[in-house]
Design a protein around this motif. Structure first.
Motif, short mmCIF file in Angstrom:
data_model
loop_
_atom_site.label_atom_id
_atom_site.label_comp_id
_atom_site.label_asym_id
_atom_site.label_seq_id
_atom_site.Cartn_x
_atom_site.Cartn_y
_atom_site.Cartn_z
N ILE A 160 51.50 48.15 85.43
CA ILE A 160 50.82 49.35 84.94
C ILE A 160 49.33 49.21 85.16
O ILE A 160 48.76 48.13 84.99
N GLY A 161 48.70 50.32 85.54
CA GLY A 161 47.25 50.37 85.65
C GLY A 161 46.76 51.63 84.95
O GLY A 161 47.44 52.65 84.91
N VAL A 162 45.55 51.57 84.40
CA VAL A 162 45.02 52.68 83.62
C VAL A 162 43.64 53.07 84.14
O VAL A 162 42.77 52.23 84.33
N VAL A 163 43.47 54.36 84.36
CA VAL A 163 42.15 54.94 84.62
C VAL A 163 41.76 55.74 83.39
O VAL A 163 42.54 56.57 82.90
N ARG A 164 40.58 55.48 82.88
CA ARG A 164 40.13 56.09 81.62
C ARG A 164 38.88 56.92 81.85
O ARG A 164 38.00 56.52 82.62
N ALA A 165 38.82 58.06 81.19
CA ALA A 165 37.62 58.91 81.22
C ALA A 165 37.24 59.26 79.79
O ALA A 165 38.09 59.36 78.91
N SER A 166 35.93 59.43 79.55
CA SER A 166 35.45 59.79 78.22
C SER A 166 34.24 60.70 78.37
O SER A 166 33.42 60.52 79.28
N GLY A 167 34.13 61.69 77.49
CA GLY A 167 33.00 62.59 77.51
C GLY A 167 33.02 63.53 76.33
O GLY A 167 34.00 63.60 75.58
N LYS A 168 31.91 64.24 76.14
CA LYS A 168 31.82 65.15 75.00
C LYS A 168 32.92 66.20 75.05
O LYS A 168 33.51 66.56 74.03
N SER A 169 33.24 66.69 76.25
CA SER A 169 34.37 67.60 76.44
C SER A 169 34.96 67.35 77.82
O SER A 169 34.25 67.45 78.83
N LEU A 170 36.25 67.03 77.86
CA LEU A 170 36.92 66.76 79.13
C LEU A 170 37.82 67.92 79.55
O LEU A 170 38.60 67.78 80.51
N ALA A 171 37.71 69.04 78.86
CA ALA A 171 38.56 70.19 79.22
C ALA A 171 38.38 70.60 80.67
O ALA A 171 39.38 70.84 81.38
N PRO A 172 37.15 70.68 81.21
CA PRO A 172 37.00 71.06 82.62
C PRO A 172 37.64 70.04 83.57
O PRO A 172 38.24 70.42 84.58
N LEU A 173 37.52 68.75 83.25
CA LEU A 173 38.13 67.72 84.08
C LEU A 173 39.65 67.84 84.08
O LEU A 173 40.29 67.77 85.13
#
Length: 459
Positions: A20-33
């Protein structure tokens, strides 16, 4: 430290191949992403969705789970998206590239080392001691170290520090109230039991320091260097301590040409045992490889926390041994190991002396090895307490020591007349600041930068 609210992304799993590998994203709002990545799917917060991970042209990169954590209920306190796929390095790089591409117009960038945890700290999801415990848990080399790091991550260490801070603040309030209303002529030291409160704080601080110091041993361990003339049994002792044939052992002098390292644990304390090339005079016809090995031996001796000086109990000390001893760095504990007692007729024993502790043992026959293990624990300051330990760092110990020094000075002022109350209050304030720096309440930005820069990318 200013919080950068631009969205970030990184591979969150260790480099290499895995299931298993994980790509993580974080931000104030990720709705557009999320909309860019999965235009036809609605991700329910905190629910796993099995979904194909597609590239910009619609071809499938991988298939896996998408998990969306809506702020503030996430690790960082921001919106977090985790894409869990197969752990091949090429696949993960392709997936990360796709995420960065999809979020580029929204300011998404690659995360810096430790930036996810730094955001968790700045968003009050973790205090600084807990944030450091994240890295310590990842790096734990023993089971005991992992358990202690987990204790700190849960907030146990922070809680005891907060209690010390609160007790110090309460005492400060009483002192400063007396300074603000001198006309009341209240006998502050007697009626508020200031001395008793201060003594209680100092006792609690000492208890916390002992637990933290023991926990620091679990994190840092000791560098133990084996030193001696050729063929005195250094490699045999390394194998005996490691419980495995780590180093080559032959009757030929000079078998070990370079250092051989092995990490073992005794009572959960990691010990980095370093076997080195045997030391003999450079003019004894040695070749260039052995010459370099001897130079590296002295390099390791200079970095040692403990030196085990091996001698042959069957032959006794020689002038060469005295030359070796004379070159040892000052202040480093030395244990004289009299090896080969199976040949000399000595019995396993520990003898104290002015110059060093002497231990008689046989590495080949495993006689007296437990005596050596016990002596290493004694040098490390280890005590079997049965209490939960906190995986403290050196900066925590420095802060605790400094707080204790300020409290000791405060006690001196408390023993004097009321004219010293302002100095008493000032020392309490300084002690409070030192304690608060552990959890991050008064930690300078430059120190925060150093701490988080040592994290791995994606954490």
């Amino acid at each position: 430290m200013k919080l950068d609210t631009s969205p970030i992304a990184a591979i969150a799993t260790a480099p290499g191949r895995g299931g298993i590998g994980v790509v993580r994203a974080s931000g104030k709002s990720l709705a557009p992403l999320i909309q860019s990545l999965f235009p036809d799917v609605t991700l329910a917060p905190r629910h796993a969705t099995y979904i194909p991970f597609a590239s910009n042209d619609g071809s499938v990169i991988d298939q896996g789970l998408a998990l969306y954590f809506k702020a503030p209920h996430s690790y960082t306190g921001e919106d977090v998206l985790e894409l869990q796929g197969h752990g091949g390095p090429v696949v993960l790089q392709m997936l990360l590239a796709r995420v960065l591409e999809a979020g580029r117009e929204h300011g998404l960038r690659l995360a810096e080392p430790g930036e996810f945890t730094r955001r968790a700290y700045l968003n009050d999801k973790l205090d600084l001691a807990q944030a450091e415990a994240v890295a310590d848990l990842i790096d734990a080399s023993t089971e005991a170290a992992a358990k202690s790091a987990s204790q700190s991550l849960s907030g146990a260490f922070s809680q005891v520090v907060h209690r010390l801070v609160e007790q110090t603040i309460n005492l400060r309030m009483l002192v400063e109230a007396t300074l603000d209303f001198p006309e009341e002529e209240i006998d502050f030291l007697e009626k508020s039991n200031a001395r008793g409160q201060l003594a209680g704080i100092i006792d609690s601080l000492e208890h916390v320091f002992r637990q933290a110091a023991q926990g620091a041993l679990l994190r840092e361990g000791l560098n133990v260097v084996l030193v001696g003339q050729p063929n005195v049994g250094k490699s045999s002792l390394l194998n005996a301590l490691a419980g495995a044939e780590v180093a080559i052992v032959t009757p030929i002098a000079g078998t070990t040409r370079d250092k051989v390292s092995e990490t073992i644990q005794i009572e959960g304390i990691p010990l980095n045992i370093i076997d080195t090339a045997g030391i003999r005079a450079i003019d004894e016809g040695i070749d260039v490889v052995e010459r370099i090995g001897i130079e590296r031996t002295w390099g390791e001796v200079g970095k040692a926390d403990v030196i085990l000086h091996l001698l042959d109990a069957n032959l006794g000390p020689s002038a060469a041994d005295e030359t070796i001893v004379a070159a040892f760095p000052i202040g480093v504990p030395v244990v004289r190991i009299w090896n080969k007692i199976d040949l000399s007729g000595h019995r396993p024993v520990v003898e104290g002396a002015a110059d060093a502790t002497h231990i008689y043992l046989s590495a080949n026959e495993m006689l007296g090895i437990d005596l050596l293990r016990a002596e290493l624990l004694r040098i490390a300051g280890w005590q079997q307490t049965g209490e939960s330990l906190y995986l403290a760092r050196e900066r925590h110990l420095i802060a605790l020591r400094a707080a204790r020094q300020h409290l000791d000075v405060a006690a001196q002022h408390a023993a004097q007349d009321d004219q010293s109350l302002d100095l008493f209050a000032e020392e309490l304030r300084l002690a409070q600041d030192q304690l608060s720096s552990i959890t991050g309440a008064f930690t300078p930005d430059d120190l925060l930068g150093v701490i988080f820069s040592r994290f791995c990318i994606g954490k």
